[in-house]
Design an enzyme around this catalytic site. Structure first.
Site, PDB file in Angstrom:
ATOM      1  N   LYS A 134       0.865  -1.175   0.000  1.00 22.75           N
ATOM      2  CA  LYS A 134       0.000   0.000   0.000  1.00 22.75           C
ATOM      3  C   LYS A 134       0.902   1.225   0.000  1.00 22.75           C
ATOM      4  CE  LYS A 134      -3.843   2.073   2.669  1.00 22.75           C
ATOM      5  NZ  LYS A 134      -4.706   1.933   3.859  1.00 22.75           N
TER       6      LYS A 134
ATOM      7  N   SER B 106      -9.947  -0.229   7.169  1.00 22.93           N
ATOM      8  CA  SER B 106      -9.330  -0.050   5.850  1.00 22.93           C
ATOM      9  C   SER B 106      -8.648  -1.279   5.253  1.00 22.93           C
ATOM     10  CB  SER B 106      -8.316   1.091   5.897  1.00 22.93           C
ATOM     11  OG  SER B 106      -8.984   2.328   5.856  1.00 22.93           O
TER      12      SER B 106
ATOM     13  N   SER C  10      -9.668   2.134   3.001  1.00 24.42           N
ATOM     14  CA  SER C  10      -8.776   2.885   2.151  1.00 24.42           C
ATOM     15  C   SER C  10      -7.783   2.018   1.364  1.00 24.42           C
ATOM     16  CB  SER C  10      -7.994   3.879   3.000  1.00 24.42           C
ATOM     17  OG  SER C  10      -7.119   3.189   3.878  1.00 24.42           O
TER      18      SER C  10
END
Lengths: 477, 95, 484
Positions: C76, C175, C151
């Protein structure tokens, strides 16, 4: 109307740790810009603070020396504001729960007058970097080497009533942190910085007047001047029917006056909240005891002991315990010469004078305590007169070696040989028949004249007591 | 809790944000809606409950006072917007 | 090759069936071919990936390397990677090349994993749909008009579309779990403090936790074992041995008690999702688990608490982005204030600005007690609800999200509606507990996730239950159409 000033001080003290409070970057003074600012000090994304154990120990040490409470649990908070020398946009400090609370410091005002000043709290926090404005066009340059240097902020109660008391407090605190070896106390380098909160009120009034805060007064002299100026300014303002505005002021050292800071005065809303990167700091009783064992003899205790054990008066004891280095020096000299009074006189006299003249600190003295001790021994054993000893001291100061070597090389040994002195005295009497006659006729104050002549003949090396004794004997006869 | 345009501007300034005049009503509306939503907290009976700042209720771990960072100024400043002689440059600070 | 799990890939590399170079090239090729549709990657680091794969093959050839040597993964874009751009989904860091690796990145590197790129995400992890990214939204591989969740939407989409076998994510209020659920993959949010946050760009420090995202629970076990561990650079990271997670996943479920919080099955839950969760519970019951209804009475306050605490911490965490030392700086600032305000206004997107302002407001003088302090008190009540529940049950179970993936743009106009999509995940972060989301079926062709919440540091138990479930079902093995 008679007015009374009310003063409280906030002193920021840089702790003498090797590394920053929350990072492993070095704290040495004077490094090239930003070479001691690591990713944590720069507030880079994703990096995290980890608290320096030594900073905590130093805070505990100070707390113990101030007779304060060491909080078993204290909390680091974020103080949020934007400024280019504050890389994260917040300063990590302690707000609601400081590590040290409720202490006191006793200051000496006159020979036998002392006063207790309350310490409200002392808390750990990080220093900011430096903004450089001069020498740059249209820009400000930022050096973050200082960012993250550990500070302990000591907040006094508003217990001081004059600039003199404030200076005495500051000096006492300065001496204390150096005794404890938790700060170098270097004021030029900003290791010991002071903000003063000042208000005035009619004498006898209990309520406090509106205060102003004078920022960053960084020498004992400036503190005194800034406070006196500010007291006077406030009194004049009030006597003219005006009002004191609560504000932050700066001391202008070139004009000897305080003036309001020109920064856009927006209501500061620091939005303090517990730093979620740092869990509460818990201090176990065992750590406190461990630190307690490392406490040196503190100035007040030392002062008492000097009065008691060495028979020194309060004033001398205060002077000699002003710093740990000076006190240690004095004690070494006193031990060596076995005469504390003599040692005290020399340390506060010749030595202090020479240091002062040369602008040196006791730790930089070219005459070691051992050298001075030997010199004083030579006075005690009659090798030297006090007067000649001063000459020897000067020679030692100038690097000519120890007392014995100087005495030997310069042939300064005191004349104590009775028969040799007798011969000289006889010559002096023979050379001054008129004076001899007058003396013998009763004008006894001429003895001084004869002593002078003998001293002159021996280049000052004759033992004065012996000269007196022999002269009286010969002239009397 | 409903926020007006001046409050939005005030908060934005505290956070060093400028909100375009045209966007202020939308921000005011959204922020008010969020604050209305969190106002539900007011109904919670929290008397006597200590605040929980952190899920880990453990003490701070301490670090030994030993230098473990070296000078990486060149690397750090290679990504800086403006530097000179090792210093970061920002527009003049007016005091 | 892209259909294989990590466990299968490790076996293939070990037996010499294929090399890491071949495997890495295959991943890079799929990313090149398929990611233009998904937008799951912000950066593809081909050159570094091939060099790392080469090194992995060499290490394997001489019998060296770690558990994951040669396995391609994606990070990420919230994890700092030395020498490779780290944007956090923001214009603010569009030019930011981190001078250091995050601890998670270091550890996965040390275990031999090969990073192929950095995945898209909501800006500064603030979002539940990946629509707040400066680099554009990510599409759900199952339905290209739907969001992947957020997210960690890029990581979820990349794993679901079989572009990479695994990716890292971070979870502040759901997330990892919510996008895992919406994309039909498995994701683990570890106990707070299990994984170091060093080098993971902070959103809300007391809630953030990094974790793995993969197709199977077994793969998660491999990954978390590599990611977890003590890091002296994060003082909120716990010094505690890392179990051999993969070793315990086969244990039988007899004697296990599963708690079903009644609050997680009430109003707001889509009936289709509710039915799938019930079916999953039936599977576990058949496997020997006891089922018990429990109550988490303060659950309804979790979202409001979160939307005080997270913005408050974020408002302060994001103050460092000021244009002075790195990242975006506005052009031609007039003075310092102008630099601050324009840099931050131009560098941050609308949702980030909104949350910074909420956070600034709730911490400001006069509001602190009513909002921040109150939220912290309720936070304790929420955590205590869980502590009480775990006196009775081993694992708490329910839906990961109230609905399957919603459509792009569906919730962007109303922040509160968006926030409510994390209604079942947020309490876990407030309490600091570990939780797992695993695929449990489809509602109208869109994946649905089952959430398993464990006691502090009970990741082993969660992985065990999740693995046993995946032994009985094949939801995790389904591949989105077009990505076979």
């Amino acid at each position: 109307m008679n007015w009374e000033a009310v003063i409280g001080l906030e002193v920021h003290i840089q702790l003498a740790t090797k590394t920053k409070i929350f990072s492993g970057a070095a704290t040495a003074y004077g490094a090239a810009p930003n070479t001691q600012a690591c990713a944590i000090d720069l507030g880079m994304p994703g990096v995290l603070p980890v608290l320096n154990e030594q900073a905590v120990r130093m805070a505990v040490k100070l707390g113990l020396a101030l007779g304060a409470t060491i909080a078993p649990r204290s909390v680091f908070a974020r103080k949020n504001y934007f400024y280019p020398d504050l890389p994260k946009g917040y300063q990590i400090s302690q707000y609601e729960l400081p590590v040290v609370a409720d202490g006191e410091l006793t200051i000496e005002l006159d020979a036998d007058v002392s006063k207790r000043i309350g310490i409200i709290r002392a808390h750990l926090e990080e220093d900011a970097g430096k903004s450089l404005h001069e020498g740059f066009e249209q820009v400000t340059a930022i050096d973050l080497n200082r960012a993250g240097t550990p500070l302990i902020e000591v907040v006094s109660a508003p217990d001081m009533r004059s600039a003199k008391e404030a200076v005495a407090y500051m000096k006492k605190l300065h001496s204390l942190v150096r005794y404890l070896e938790i700060s170098d106390g270097n004021m030029q380098e900003g290791s010991f910085r002071c903000d003063a909160n000042i208000s005035v009120r009619p004498l006898g009034e209990q309520r406090l007047g509106t205060r102003t805060e004078v920022k960053n007064v960084n020498s004992f002299r400036f503190v005194e001047r800034a406070i006196n100026y500010e007291i006077q300014r406030q009194i004049e303002l009030l006597e003219d029917g005006g009002k004191v505005v609560q504000e932050t002021r700066l001391f202008d050292t070139s004009r000897n006056e305080t003036r309001p800071m020109r920064t856009k005065e927006e209501a500061n809303d620091y939005r303090y909240f517990p730093d979620p990167d740092l869990l509460p700091l818990e201090i176990e009783p065992a750590l406190i005891e461990e630190v307690r064992k490392t406490l040196p003899e503190l100035p007040d205790a030392k002062r008492e002991r000097f009065m008691r054990d060495y028979g020194l008066d309060a004033y001398d004891s205060t002077v000699l315990t002003a710093s740990r280095a000076l006190a240690d020096y004095f004690e070494a000299v006193a031990a060596q010469c076995a005469d504390a009074k003599l040692a005290g006189n020399w340390v506060m006299g010749e030595l202090a004078g020479a240091l002062n003249k040369a602008g040196l600190d006791i730790t930089e003295t070219p005459v070691s305590s051992e050298m001075l001790g030997v010199l004083l021994q030579r006075i005690k054993d009659n090798t030297l007169s006090g007067k000649i000893a001063k000459e020897v001291f000067e020679a030692m100061w100038n690097g000519e070696g120890g007392a014995d070597a100087v005495i030997e090389r310069r042939g300064l040994k005191q004349l104590t040989d009775r028969s040799a002195l007798e011969a000289i005295i006889e010559e002096v009497i023979a050379a001054n028949p008129n004076q001899t006659q007058q003396y013998r006729a009763g004008k006894e104050k001429l003895l001084g004249f004869f002593v002078g002549q003998v001293m002159k003949a021996t280049k000052g090396q004759a033992n004065p007591q012996l000269v007196n004794e022999l002269l009286q004997e010969k002239l009397g006869g | 809790m409903s926020l007006g345009p001046s409050q939005v501007r005030e908060i934005a300034h505290l956070a060093r944000l400028t909100i375009d005049g045209n966007d202020i009503p939308a921000y005011a509306e959204n922020l008010s809606r969020i604050l209305d939503f969190v106002d539900q907290l007011g109904s919670a009976a929290t008397e006597g409950t200590a605040p929980l700042a952190h899920p880990l209720e453990m003490p701070q771990r301490l670090r030994a006072d030993a230098v473990d960072e070296e000078d990486q100024r060149e690397l750090f400043q290679s990504i800086a917007p403006a530097t000179q002689d090792g210093l970061y440059l920002v527009p003049k600070v007016i005091e | 090759m892209h259909k294989k799990t990590i466990a299968q890939l490790v076996a293939g590399l070990r037996s010499g069936e294929f090399t890491s170079i071949e495997l890495t090239r295959a991943c890079l090729e799929r990313i090149r071919r398929l990611d233009s549709k998904l937008n799951a990657f912000i950066t593809v680091s081909e050159e570094q990936a091939l060099a790392a794969a080469q090194a992995a093959d060499s290490a394997r050839a001489v019998g060296q390397g770690g558990a994951l040597t040669g396995i391609p993964i994606a990070h990420k874009d919230i994890f700092c990677t030395r020498g490779v751009k780290t944007t956090c989904g923001s214009r603010m860091l569009d030019n930011f090349i981190a001078p250091y690796d995050a601890h998670v990145v270091e550890r996965l590197k040390a275990a031999g994993a090969v990073m192929v790129g950095k995945t898209n995400m909501d800006e500064f992890a603030m979002g539940s749909s990946n629509e707040t990214s400066f680099f554009g939204p990510v599409r759900n591989p199952w339905v290209d008009t739907a969001v992947p969740g957020g997210s960690s939407g890029g990581s979820a989409a990349a794993v679901a579309a079989r572009l990479v076998p695994a990716a890292t994510g971070t979870d502040t209020g759901g997330s990892i779990r919510q996008p895992a659920a919406l994309c039909g993959i498995s994701g683990l949010k570890p106990t707070y403090g299990r994984v170091s946050r060093y080098g993971m760009i902070a959103f809300a420090s007391s809630l953030d936790q990094g974790g793995p995202m993969a197709r199977t629970v077994e793969d998660l076990a491999w990954l978390i074992e590599a990611m977890a561990g003590f890091d002296p650079r994060d003082s909120t990271c716990v010094e505690r041995p890392v179990p051999r997670y993969a070793a315990g996943i086969d244990a039988p479920l007899t004697g296990l008690t599963i708690g079903l919080p009644k609050e997680y099955f009430g109003e707001g839950l889509s009936p289709a999702v509710g039915d799938l969760i019930q079916a999953a519970i039936d599977v576990l019951h058949r496997l020997g688990a006891q089922i018990k209804e429990i109550s988490l009475p303060n659950s309804r306050l979790a979202v409001p608490v979160y939307y005080v605490i997270a913005p408050a911490e974020a408002s302060s965490n994001l103050s460092r982005y000021d244009g002075a030392r790195y990242g975006y700086r506005c052009s031609q600032p007039r003075d310092l204030e102008d630099m601050y305000e324009r840099t931050r206004s131009e560098g941050f997107g609308a949702e980030v600005k909104r949350r910074i302002m909420v956070g600034t407001y709730v911490l400001s003088a006069g509001y602190y007690d009513a909002y921040y302090l109150k939220a912290q008190q309720v936070r304790r009540m929420i955590r205590d609800d869980f502590i009480r529940a775990f006196e009775e049950v081993d694992v708490i179970m329910g839906p990961t999200a109230p609905t399957a993936a919603f459509d792009l743009g569906e919730k962007t106009s109303d922040p509160v509606q968006m926030y409510l999509s994390d209604i079942y995940t947020i309490a876990v972060n407030l309490a600091g507990l570990p939780a797992l989301s695993i695929p449990t079926g489809f509602a109208a062709g869109r994946p649905v996730g089952l959430q398993l919440i464990g006691n502090f540091f009970a990741e082993e138990r969660l992985l065990n239950v999740g693995h046993r479930y995946q032994q009985e079902t094949d939801w995790h093995a389904r591949i989105p159409p077009g990505y076979e």
